[in-house]
Design a protein around this motif. Structure first.
Motif, mmCIF file in Angstrom:
data_model
loop_
_atom_site.group_PDB
_atom_site.id
_atom_site.type_symbol
_atom_site.label_atom_id
_atom_site.label_comp_id
_atom_site.label_asym_id
_atom_site.label_seq_id
_atom_site.Cartn_x
_atom_site.Cartn_y
_atom_site.Cartn_z
ATOM 1 N N SER A 234 -61.127 3.877 7.712
ATOM 2 C CA SER A 234 -60.333 5.113 7.576
ATOM 3 C C SER A 234 -58.841 4.818 7.612
ATOM 4 C CB SER A 234 -60.671 6.082 8.706
ATOM 5 O OG SER A 234 -61.997 6.489 8.603
ATOM 6 N N ILE A 235 -58.453 3.813 8.390
ATOM 7 C CA ILE A 235 -57.025 3.471 8.489
ATOM 8 C C ILE A 235 -56.602 2.582 7.317
ATOM 9 C CG2 ILE A 235 -55.329 2.222 9.900
ATOM 10 C CD1 ILE A 235 -56.883 3.249 12.365
ATOM 11 N N ARG A 236 -57.510 1.680 6.901
ATOM 12 C CA ARG A 236 -57.128 0.744 5.828
ATOM 13 C C ARG A 236 -57.234 1.341 4.439
ATOM 14 N NH1 ARG A 236 -59.571 -5.108 7.489
ATOM 15 N NH2 ARG A 236 -58.159 -5.485 9.205
ATOM 16 N N ARG A 237 -58.270 2.165 4.215
ATOM 17 C CA ARG A 237 -58.519 2.671 2.855
ATOM 18 C C ARG A 237 -58.648 4.190 2.835
ATOM 19 N NH1 ARG A 237 -57.903 -1.724 1.049
ATOM 20 N NH2 ARG A 237 -59.241 -3.555 1.140
ATOM 21 N N PRO A 238 -57.561 4.897 3.166
ATOM 22 C CA PRO A 238 -57.660 6.363 3.142
ATOM 23 C C PRO A 238 -57.666 6.899 1.707
ATOM 24 C CG PRO A 238 -55.430 5.681 3.686
ATOM 25 C CD PRO A 238 -56.219 4.412 3.526
ATOM 26 N N ASN A 239 -58.374 7.990 1.492
ATOM 27 C CA ASN A 239 -58.437 8.646 0.178
ATOM 28 C C ASN A 239 -58.268 10.132 0.368
ATOM 29 O OD1 ASN A 239 -59.597 6.711 -1.893
ATOM 30 N ND2 ASN A 239 -61.002 6.451 -0.175
ATOM 31 N N ARG A 240 -57.831 10.794 -0.677
ATOM 32 C CA ARG A 240 -57.876 12.249 -0.650
ATOM 33 C C ARG A 240 -59.303 12.678 -1.012
ATOM 34 N NH1 ARG A 240 -54.401 17.323 -1.397
ATOM 35 N NH2 ARG A 240 -56.151 18.710 -1.205
ATOM 36 N N ARG B 223 -53.281 -0.277 15.526
ATOM 37 C CA ARG B 223 -52.752 -0.111 14.160
ATOM 38 C C ARG B 223 -52.272 1.327 13.940
ATOM 39 N NH1 ARG B 223 -53.254 -3.158 9.708
ATOM 40 N NH2 ARG B 223 -53.689 -1.392 8.353
ATOM 41 N N TRP B 224 -53.029 2.273 14.470
ATOM 42 C CA TRP B 224 -52.689 3.695 14.315
ATOM 43 C C TRP B 224 -51.382 4.032 15.013
ATOM 44 C CZ3 TRP B 224 -53.746 7.451 11.202
ATOM 45 C CH2 TRP B 224 -53.532 8.769 11.560
#
Lengths: 235, 500
Positions: free
Chosen positions: B410-416, B483-484
């Motif tokens: 979720s943090i590395r590859r977020p999408n709409r 990371r967040w």
């Protein structure tokens, strides 16, 4: 009097693309400034940085004298922000948005009275318990403005608040801007609608490619002569 | 026009895979499929033939299992997945046939479908034996696979159309209830074997065997019948799709206009965020349906099969991966455009991610618990300490692993992703295929380890294994949280889920 909003040499870059170049901006309490310019001029990016959503690449951003980078939570507590697109959680109701904002901002229990008043002012009371995914664009814009002004912020940032909004919604938005100024808040409005920018704000800052190309009283951009001058600044 | 639209959409989707490593990964995955099919055929040829009669008896059940999967998968996905969410194509004159073939094209991007396909090839090879007719048998299996996949997509589009009005929705619920009641009755009355003995796939298997035994006329008539059904499906499918798209009314809009009950504010900011996130999950049509299917279906299958405890241990492993795929792999998409507004509120960033993590953990553990309880209710043997320890260890370990992986992704590859329409998924189809392989491979392996430990009655090993896996997942979660904390990372995630 110290400025409520101050940026010193603000620069925002997305990789090789520089969205904002060394922007210096100062907005006094009870003052209102309209950011105008073409698409991609850096208006929304500037507001996102001021709202603490986007970190600046370099430069200094102060909200009521608080450095947004060093103490983002305190700075955000003083800001009310209406984002340019969306800005709403799709399956939450307006009332749930307001309750969440009230909780995260630590508002007193009587926030519900102000919230109800704002919903009525913006003609959203009847839709207060419907999920926002079913809202029209204009309804979403109006709710975003309500959320931005709920806590009577010291700094009000409105990004395209008039976009797709009906005349009554525009009137309500102009009214809350006037109320915020009367309460001593600094207001920054980003918009493409020059006449509304002139109505809402006393100062105008014209941005082009991330740089300030002109700044002055909004009255100078009124009428045909003002519009021609504005076009000349953009081109 | 369809023959021009479909390649254009596929090309666009391919160009939208911007990361070179992901492209290479997808190509490797695609190249693996023929290799796996060949390996299954060779394994079927080389396997000891001692129990080939048993295998032949079970083959119709395997073929029936594939048919059920091909029907249930698109139905569970609200009509199958698609290359682009509908709102992205609304301005283009996309023909219904393009929509149909688009969903058909994406159907194989499903780990369960692909593994069952490989299994069917292996079984075909095994029951046919080392005969020259193997090629004919494989052709029959291939036509059967294509036919039931097309039928599944067609049924899914029919379901979309039928659910557009009240009568249709009631009819769908009545049929679903009848299927569930029928299944429960079959299980309770111990009629499972009798039903499977009359599986409608027996003629298909007869055709497969006829091909292997050089009975050409029987093979040809059977395969031709399957091929005719396939062509019929390809002809009817686009028409059913067109009918579904023409139907007035919209279930989603109906739900969105309903008034929600107003509740008093929660005590803390975290509780308030958890409440909003929970509502975000349960008010989303694809998530609500996915959760119900995920919790009920595997448990029902496990209960129907009346498995031993050591086998039931595998159930939470499979369910945990599915729960993560519902929205966990892109958990911030729940906020969609609201992510920008949320980021402007004064709070610790950890509160937002903690709320999402809590709701995702509830989703995963809740689904696993329901499925595991349903499975153990009809377990054939009384549980030992090792069985119970293995079940608990597998459930907690797999949940922790999936949670950690979902946070990282979720943090590395977020999408709409709006997760609004019935067919919406949290990530593009190819990414979902990669995620499903990634999650299911790990959780199945972990499940097998716990199953083995239960078989060996090694409860201490279960405790040790679970402790180690949970600790490793905890480290991964802690790394994701760090990371967040980085405002640059957060702003990238917010921008991606808000604006695409």
């Amino acid at each position: 009097m110290p400025a409520q909003v101050e940026t010193i040499g603000l620069r925002v870059a997305f990789g090789p693309v520089v969205a904002v170049h060394s922007l210096d901006l100062a907005v006094q309490p009870a003052a209102s400034v309209a950011l105008v310019g073409r698409n991609g001029a850096g208006k929304s990016t500037t507001l996102r940085v001021l709202a603490g959503v986007l970190p600046a690449t370099s430069g200094e951003v102060l909200i009521a004298g608080i450095d947004v980078t060093r103490d983002p939570a305190t700075a955000k507590a003083r800001v009310g922000y209406c984002p340019d697109v969306g800005g709403l959680i799709p399956r939450a109701t307006p009332w749930e948005h307001l309750a969440l904002a009230a909780k995260l901002r630590g508002l007193r229990p009587n926030w519900t009275q102000r919230a109800q008043g704002l919903l009525e002012q913006f003609d959203l009371a009847g839709a207060a318990d419907r999920v926002t995914a079913g809202f029209s664009h204009g309804m979403g814009r109006r709710l975003s403005v309500v959320l931005a002004v709920l806590h009577e912020p010291q700094v009000l940032l409105l990004d395209e608040p008039f976009d797709g909004v009906d005349p009554l919604g525009v009137d309500a938005t102009l009214e809350v801007i006037a109320q915020a100024r009367a309460g001593g808040s600094a207001v920054i409005v980003s918009t493409h609608l020059l006449d509304l920018a002139a109505s809402a704000c006393e100062e105008v800052v014209v941005l082009r490619a991330g740089r300030v190309v002109a700044a002055g009283p909004s009255a100078e951009l009124r009428g045909d002569a003002g519009r021609q001058r504005y076009r000349a600044l953009l081109s | 026009m369809t023959h021009a639209q479909l390649p254009a959409l596929v090309r666009l989707r391919w160009h939208m895979v911007r990361v070179e490593r992901v492209r290479v990964g997808l190509l490797v995955l695609a190249a693996l499929v023929p290799g796996l099919l060949c390996a299954a055929v060779i394994a079927g040829q080389l396997a000891p033939r001692g129990r080939s009669f048993d295998a032949t008896v079970l083959t119709p059940t395997a073929f029936l299992g594939f048919a059920v999967l091909s029907l249930v998968a698109p139905l569970a996905a609200g009509g199958g997945n698609e290359l682009f969410p509908p709102e992205q194509l609304v301005a283009y004159p996309i023909r219904p046939a393009t929509h149909f073939f688009e969903s058909l094209l994406v159907a194989p991007l499903n780990l369960a479908w692909m593994s069952q396909f490989v299994l069917l090839f292996g079984i075909t090879s095994f029951v046919t034996g080392t005969r020259p007719g193997l090629g004919l048998a494989l052709v029959t299996t291939l036509v059967y696979v294509a036919m039931v996949t097309v039928a599944g997509q067609m049924a899914a589009w029919f379901l979309i159309g039928a659910r557009q009005n009240l009568v249709g929705r009631r009819l769908v619920w009545a049929v679903t209830a009848a299927v569930v009641v029928g299944t429960v009755l079959v299980i309770r009355l111990h009629l499972g074997y009798a039903v499977l003995d009359h599986a409608p796939t027996r003629p298909v298997v007869s055709t497969v065997l006829a091909g292997g035994a050089h009975r050409y006329s029987a093979w040809l008539s059977g395969t031709a019948a399957l091929f005719a059904l396939l062509l019929g499906g390809l002809w009817c499918g686009p028409r059913v799709c067109a009918w579904a798209l023409r139907r007035p009314g919209d279930r989603t809009r109906f739900r969105e206009s309903r008034t929600q009950r107003r509740r008093p504010p929660a005590r803390t900011a975290l509780a308030m965020l958890v409440r909003v996130d929970r509502a975000n999950v349960w008010r989303s049509a694809p998530l609500r349906r996915g959760l119900l299917v995920l919790a009920i279906l595997p448990g029902l299958v496990a209960a129907g099969a009346a498995l031993r405890w050591e086998s039931v241990v595998l159930v939470p492993a499979l369910v945990a991966a599915g729960a993560g795929l519902l929205y966990g792999v892109n958990m911030f998409c729940l906020d969609a455009g609201g992510a920008t507004w949320l980021a402007s509120l004064p709070h610790s960033p950890r509160v937002v991610i903690a709320a999402k993590t809590i709701v995702l953990a509830e989703t995963i553990v809740g689904s696993c618990l329901v499925a595991a309880v349903a499975g153990v209710l009809r377990a054939t043997d009384p549980p030992t300490v090792a069985d119970v320890t293995a079940m608990a260890g597998c459930l907690l370990s797999c949940s922790a692993i999936v949670l950690a992986t979902c946070l990282r992704l979720s943090i590395r590859r977020p999408n709409r992703a709006d997760l609004r329409g019935h067919r919406d998924t949290p990530a593009p189809p190819a990414a979902m295929a990669v995620y499903s392989v990634r999650l299911a491979t790990v959780t199945t392996f972990v499940g097998l380890l716990f199953s083995l430990a239960a078989h060996q009655q090694a409860w201490a090993a279960c405790v040790l294994l679970a402790s180690g896996l949970i600790a490793l997942s905890g480290l991964s979660i802690a790394h994701s949280l760090r990371r967040w904390d980085d405002p640059v990372v957060r702003s990238r995630v917010v921008a991606a889920v808000s604006n695409g």
